[in-house]
Design a protein around this motif. Sequence first.
Motif, PDB file in Angstrom:
ATOM      1  N   ARG A 137       0.848  -1.198   0.000  1.00 44.15           N
ATOM      2  CA  ARG A 137       0.000   0.000   0.000  1.00 44.15           C
ATOM      3  C   ARG A 137       0.879   1.241   0.000  1.00 44.15           C
ATOM      4  O   ARG A 137       1.883   1.302   0.694  1.00 44.15           O
ATOM      5  CB  ARG A 137      -0.931   0.002   1.209  1.00 44.15           C
ATOM      6  N   TRP A 138       0.465   2.208  -0.834  1.00 43.95           N
ATOM      7  CA  TRP A 138       1.137   3.500  -0.837  1.00 43.95           C
ATOM      8  C   TRP A 138       0.226   4.529  -1.472  1.00 43.95           C
ATOM      9  O   TRP A 138      -0.838   4.220  -1.979  1.00 43.95           O
ATOM     10  CB  TRP A 138       2.492   3.437  -1.509  1.00 43.95           C
ATOM     11  N   ASN A 139       0.671   5.758  -1.432  1.00 43.22           N
ATOM     12  CA  ASN A 139      -0.108   6.857  -1.981  1.00 43.22           C
ATOM     13  C   ASN A 139       0.635   7.506  -3.141  1.00 43.22           C
ATOM     14  O   ASN A 139       0.069   7.666  -4.198  1.00 43.22           O
ATOM     15  CB  ASN A 139      -0.400   7.888  -0.892  1.00 43.22           C
ATOM     16  N   PHE A 140       1.868   7.889  -2.953  1.00 44.05           N
ATOM     17  CA  PHE A 140       2.671   8.547  -3.984  1.00 44.05           C
ATOM     18  C   PHE A 140       3.968   7.773  -4.170  1.00 44.05           C
ATOM     19  O   PHE A 140       4.428   7.112  -3.247  1.00 44.05           O
ATOM     20  CB  PHE A 140       2.988   9.991  -3.589  1.00 44.05           C
ATOM     21  N   LYS A 149      14.405   0.918  -8.443  1.00 45.63           N
ATOM     22  CA  LYS A 149      13.855   1.142  -7.104  1.00 45.63           C
ATOM     23  C   LYS A 149      12.867   2.294  -7.167  1.00 45.63           C
ATOM     24  O   LYS A 149      12.874   3.079  -8.110  1.00 45.63           O
ATOM     25  CB  LYS A 149      14.976   1.490  -6.119  1.00 45.63           C
ATOM     26  N   LEU A 150      12.039   2.378  -6.138  1.00 49.25           N
ATOM     27  CA  LEU A 150      11.154   3.527  -6.043  1.00 49.25           C
ATOM     28  C   LEU A 150      10.943   3.879  -4.582  1.00 49.25           C
ATOM     29  O   LEU A 150      11.047   3.028  -3.702  1.00 49.25           O
ATOM     30  CB  LEU A 150       9.826   3.287  -6.749  1.00 49.25           C
ATOM     31  N   VAL A 151      10.702   5.151  -4.342  1.00 51.69           N
ATOM     32  CA  VAL A 151      10.336   5.636  -3.023  1.00 51.69           C
ATOM     33  C   VAL A 151       8.825   5.768  -3.031  1.00 51.69           C
ATOM     34  O   VAL A 151       8.244   6.353  -3.955  1.00 51.69           O
ATOM     35  CB  VAL A 151      10.997   7.002  -2.709  1.00 51.69           C
ATOM     36  N   THR A 152       8.179   5.192  -1.999  1.00 49.64           N
ATOM     37  CA  THR A 152       6.727   5.296  -1.879  1.00 49.64           C
ATOM     38  C   THR A 152       6.391   5.936  -0.541  1.00 49.64           C
ATOM     39  O   THR A 152       7.191   5.919   0.395  1.00 49.64           O
ATOM     40  CB  THR A 152       6.044   3.920  -1.985  1.00 49.64           C
ATOM     41  N   VAL A 153       5.177   6.495  -0.457  1.00 47.55           N
ATOM     42  CA  VAL A 153       4.700   7.140   0.762  1.00 47.55           C
ATOM     43  C   VAL A 153       3.424   6.442   1.212  1.00 47.55           C
ATOM     44  O   VAL A 153       2.515   6.221   0.405  1.00 47.55           O
ATOM     45  CB  VAL A 153       4.409   8.637   0.522  1.00 47.55           C
ATOM     46  N   ALA A 180       5.590  13.202   5.076  1.00 42.52           N
ATOM     47  CA  ALA A 180       6.093  13.084   3.702  1.00 42.52           C
ATOM     48  C   ALA A 180       4.931  12.985   2.718  1.00 42.52           C
ATOM     49  O   ALA A 180       3.897  12.398   3.018  1.00 42.52           O
ATOM     50  CB  ALA A 180       6.970  11.856   3.578  1.00 42.52           C
ATOM     51  N   THR A 181       5.137  13.558   1.543  1.00 43.10           N
ATOM     52  CA  THR A 181       4.153  13.480   0.461  1.00 43.10           C
ATOM     53  C   THR A 181       4.851  13.832  -0.842  1.00 43.10           C
ATOM     54  O   THR A 181       5.841  14.548  -0.847  1.00 43.10           O
ATOM     55  CB  THR A 181       2.946  14.408   0.708  1.00 43.10           C
ATOM     56  N   HIS A 182       4.403  13.289  -1.954  1.00 39.35           N
ATOM     57  CA  HIS A 182       4.907  13.604  -3.283  1.00 39.35           C
ATOM     58  C   HIS A 182       6.441  13.550  -3.380  1.00 39.35           C
ATOM     59  O   HIS A 182       7.081  14.554  -3.663  1.00 39.35           O
ATOM     60  CB  HIS A 182       4.414  14.974  -3.741  1.00 39.35           C
ATOM     61  N   PRO A 183       7.050  12.393  -3.182  1.00 38.25           N
ATOM     62  CA  PRO A 183       8.519  12.314  -3.267  1.00 38.25           C
ATOM     63  C   PRO A 183       8.994  12.533  -4.694  1.00 38.25           C
ATOM     64  O   PRO A 183       8.249  12.317  -5.653  1.00 38.25           O
ATOM     65  CB  PRO A 183       8.820  10.890  -2.809  1.00 38.25           C
ATOM     66  N   GLU A 184      10.237  12.946  -4.830  1.00 34.17           N
ATOM     67  CA  GLU A 184      10.864  13.128  -6.150  1.00 34.17           C
ATOM     68  C   GLU A 184      12.355  12.891  -5.965  1.00 34.17           C
ATOM     69  O   GLU A 184      12.938  13.319  -4.975  1.00 34.17           O
ATOM     70  CB  GLU A 184      10.602  14.542  -6.671  1.00 34.17           C
ATOM     71  N   LEU A 185      12.948  12.187  -6.921  1.00 29.68           N
ATOM     72  CA  LEU A 185      14.390  11.927  -6.901  1.00 29.68           C
ATOM     73  C   LEU A 185      15.031  12.613  -8.098  1.00 29.68           C
ATOM     74  O   LEU A 185      14.487  12.570  -9.199  1.00 29.68           O
ATOM     75  CB  LEU A 185      14.670  10.426  -6.957  1.00 29.68           C
ATOM     76  N   SER A 186      16.187  13.202  -7.882  1.00 28.87           N
ATOM     77  CA  SER A 186      16.885  13.845  -8.999  1.00 28.87           C
ATOM     78  C   SER A 186      17.444  12.773  -9.938  1.00 28.87           C
ATOM     79  O   SER A 186      17.658  11.638  -9.518  1.00 28.87           O
ATOM     80  CB  SER A 186      18.012  14.737  -8.489  1.00 28.87           C
ATOM     81  N   PRO A 187      17.687  13.116 -11.208  1.00 29.24           N
ATOM     82  CA  PRO A 187      18.184  12.127 -12.158  1.00 29.24           C
ATOM     83  C   PRO A 187      19.530  11.538 -11.774  1.00 29.24           C
ATOM     84  O   PRO A 187      19.854  10.427 -12.161  1.00 29.24           O
ATOM     85  CB  PRO A 187      18.302  12.909 -13.463  1.00 29.24           C
TER      86      PRO A 187
END
Length: 188
Positions: A137-140, A149-153, A180-187
């Motif tokens: 389960r996650w939201n963003f 890989k991915l970061v989830t919230v 935490a909300t709406h994560p983003e990773l730089s390229p």
Amino acid sequence: FWTVLQPSQWYPIASSRQQLSLEVSGLNTNDPTKRGNAAVQHVDVTNEGAQGGIYYWTTSSPQGIFRYDIATPEVPPAPYFPAGQEPGGQGNCMGCHALSRDGKRIALTIDSGEGRGTVMNVADRSVLVPFDTNAQRWNFATFNADASKLVTVFQGAMVLRAAEGGAVLTSVPNTGGATATHPELSPD
């Protein structure tokens, strides 16, 4: 809303590679006599062909994730999932999606926010993170640069997951007292 410019309109701008200034205006639906204007944006224009797609989510009928193919501007956006093949069933909320930078994977939430999460291969819609069994389960979500890989919230807390299978690799610390909300990773 979107519009298609005819070649006779587009060519003089694209061939000279001029910078285009755009201003978007909108009317207040409660009082159509009032207009709002966004700040002017500057756009570089090229005569090179564009490729790829824009994926967006809508709650208006029909709801779901849609794809607009940039290379065929005359073709309207189409549902990403064919009718009857929507994860979780037809009419199910499929929002909070993220596309990998290479466009090969999509992470999305099923059943609205904080719902079942999944990752799919964009080309054939094969499921990389199961959502019917052992649901995560996650939201963003957001992918790392190579989409492995991915970061989830979930409930304001972030975790790092494997993009195949969805196993939690580690927790990602939050700033104390923050959600935490709406994560983003730089390229990089």
